[in-house]
Design an enzyme around this catalytic site. Sequence first.
Site, PDB file in Angstrom:
ATOM      1  N   LYS A   8       0.865  -1.172   0.000  1.00 31.21           N
ATOM      2  CA  LYS A   8       0.000   0.000   0.000  1.00 31.21           C
ATOM      3  C   LYS A   8       0.904   1.225   0.000  1.00 31.21           C
ATOM      4  CE  LYS A   8      -1.350   2.559   3.099  1.00 31.21           C
ATOM      5  NZ  LYS A   8      -1.088   3.835   2.339  1.00 31.21           N
ATOM      6  N   PRO A   9       1.035   1.904  -1.134  1.00 35.18           N
ATOM      7  CA  PRO A   9       1.878   3.110  -1.141  1.00 35.18           C
ATOM      8  C   PRO A   9       1.207   4.242  -0.373  1.00 35.18           C
ATOM      9  CG  PRO A   9       0.759   2.867  -3.251  1.00 35.18           C
ATOM     10  CD  PRO A   9       0.439   1.635  -2.456  1.00 35.18           C
ATOM     11  N   ALA A  10       2.015   5.246  -0.006  1.00 36.62           N
ATOM     12  CA  ALA A  10       1.464   6.414   0.673  1.00 36.62           C
ATOM     13  C   ALA A  10       0.349   7.019  -0.169  1.00 36.62           C
ATOM     14  CB  ALA A  10       2.562   7.447   0.917  1.00 36.62           C
ATOM     15  N   GLY A  62       7.341   5.499   7.267  1.00 36.09           N
ATOM     16  CA  GLY A  62       6.472   6.663   7.435  1.00 36.09           C
ATOM     17  C   GLY A  62       6.680   7.315   8.792  1.00 36.09           C
ATOM     18  N   SER A  63       5.625   7.895   9.305  1.00 34.72           N
ATOM     19  CA  SER A  63       5.724   8.680  10.536  1.00 34.72           C
ATOM     20  C   SER A  63       5.839   7.775  11.765  1.00 34.72           C
ATOM     21  CB  SER A  63       4.507   9.592  10.684  1.00 34.72           C
ATOM     22  OG  SER A  63       3.358   8.835  11.019  1.00 34.72           O
ATOM     23  N   GLU A  84      10.601   1.830   9.560  1.00 31.08           N
ATOM     24  CA  GLU A  84      11.568   2.874   9.196  1.00 31.08           C
ATOM     25  C   GLU A  84      10.822   4.182   9.324  1.00 31.08           C
ATOM     26  OE1 GLU A  84      13.132   5.737   7.668  1.00 31.08           O
ATOM     27  OE2 GLU A  84      12.948   4.837   5.669  1.00 31.08           O
ATOM     28  N   LEU A  85      11.088   4.905  10.414  1.00 34.09           N
ATOM     29  CA  LEU A  85      10.233   6.015  10.804  1.00 34.09           C
ATOM     30  C   LEU A  85      10.952   7.352  10.663  1.00 34.09           C
ATOM     31  CD1 LEU A  85       8.700   4.207  13.910  1.00 34.09           C
ATOM     32  CD2 LEU A  85       7.850   4.241  11.560  1.00 34.09           C
ATOM     33  N   CYS A 118      14.154  10.909   4.754  1.00 30.84           N
ATOM     34  CA  CYS A 118      14.271  10.582   6.182  1.00 30.84           C
ATOM     35  C   CYS A 118      15.691  10.752   6.692  1.00 30.84           C
ATOM     36  CB  CYS A 118      13.783   9.159   6.425  1.00 30.84           C
ATOM     37  SG  CYS A 118      14.569   7.917   5.372  1.00 30.84           S
ATOM     38  N   GLU A 219      11.369  17.272  13.162  1.00 29.27           N
ATOM     39  CA  GLU A 219      11.821  16.965  11.813  1.00 29.27           C
ATOM     40  C   GLU A 219      11.182  17.951  10.837  1.00 29.27           C
ATOM     41  OE1 GLU A 219      12.177  13.061   8.881  1.00 29.27           O
ATOM     42  OE2 GLU A 219      10.573  13.143  10.369  1.00 29.27           O
TER      43      GLU A 219
END
Length: 315
Positions: A8-10, A62-63, A84-85, A118, A219
């Site tokens: 599921k892409p962003a 993502g977040s 991976e945030l 990121c 960030e």
Amino acid sequence: AVCTMVLKPAEATPLCAIETFKILQQAGVPDGVLNLVTAADPKPIGEVFVTDPRVRKITFTGSTVVGKHLAAGAGAAMKLISLELGGHAPFIVCKDADPIHAAKGAAAVKFLNTGQACISPNRIFVHHDALQPFVGEMVKRVARLRAGNGLEEGVGIGPLVNRQAIDKVDNQVKDAVNNGATLLHGGERLLDDGLDQGTFYAPTVLSDVTPDMLIYREETFGPVAAIVPYGDDDDVIAMANDTQYGLAAYVYTNNLAEAMRTFEALNFGIVGINDINPTGAAAPFGGVKESGLGREGGREGITEYLDVKLGGFAI
């Protein structure tokens, strides 16, 4: 790892995934091995990933907020998960470093993908002795960056992903200036020459950034270089580690002993010493603390998708 997969892409950026899947289909990947699901609302899909027993492993980029939510659901269902945030990368320019060389590297990695990466450096710590030449070179390079359509020759800055991203970046810049930071370049949304039709923000350089400013703590994910002067080596390590994130960090120095001391002292999963691209498909990529769990790439990345099975045979 021979796993079937559902991607599921962003929701804001599905087109690259769609085109990639078309290529994979043309290359002969069998139907059902790689599956793509897009949606404007990601929540129902995420709930299926977490609750459906056929899903044995979840990996998410993502977040941190969403990552924690998925991790909680995966834990309840005893699913493996890799995350991976967020990142808040420090970029340290030591006293002995070549400030011009360091500024070239900082400008290149800071404005990569318009700062929407990121591993993009957020806090650029520069020793007082190197500050003037570093800042001069940084501003000179940033002033040459041109925003616009990426298909046009000479364009190096694209749009931010949406209006919310523009508002976040602009709020950080205004907060920094109101609290004493020096605006050296940029600092505004770009509206001329048709750029008002998109979400473009001027490449920006701030100096005299301090810990009481939002940009020091949050960030950015945008084209803003925040420069923090420092004088003591131990202080800069403490300042660099003063974040809940721990993905990437960068250090410029010409002293091998200083390089090793800093490398070991920084609490980050990836550290580039005079290197703005310390990653690669053969190397493990990932962070510590609230920057995530697990690794992508390399032997470590493959093992994230495998179970260990022990067999005892008596013949």
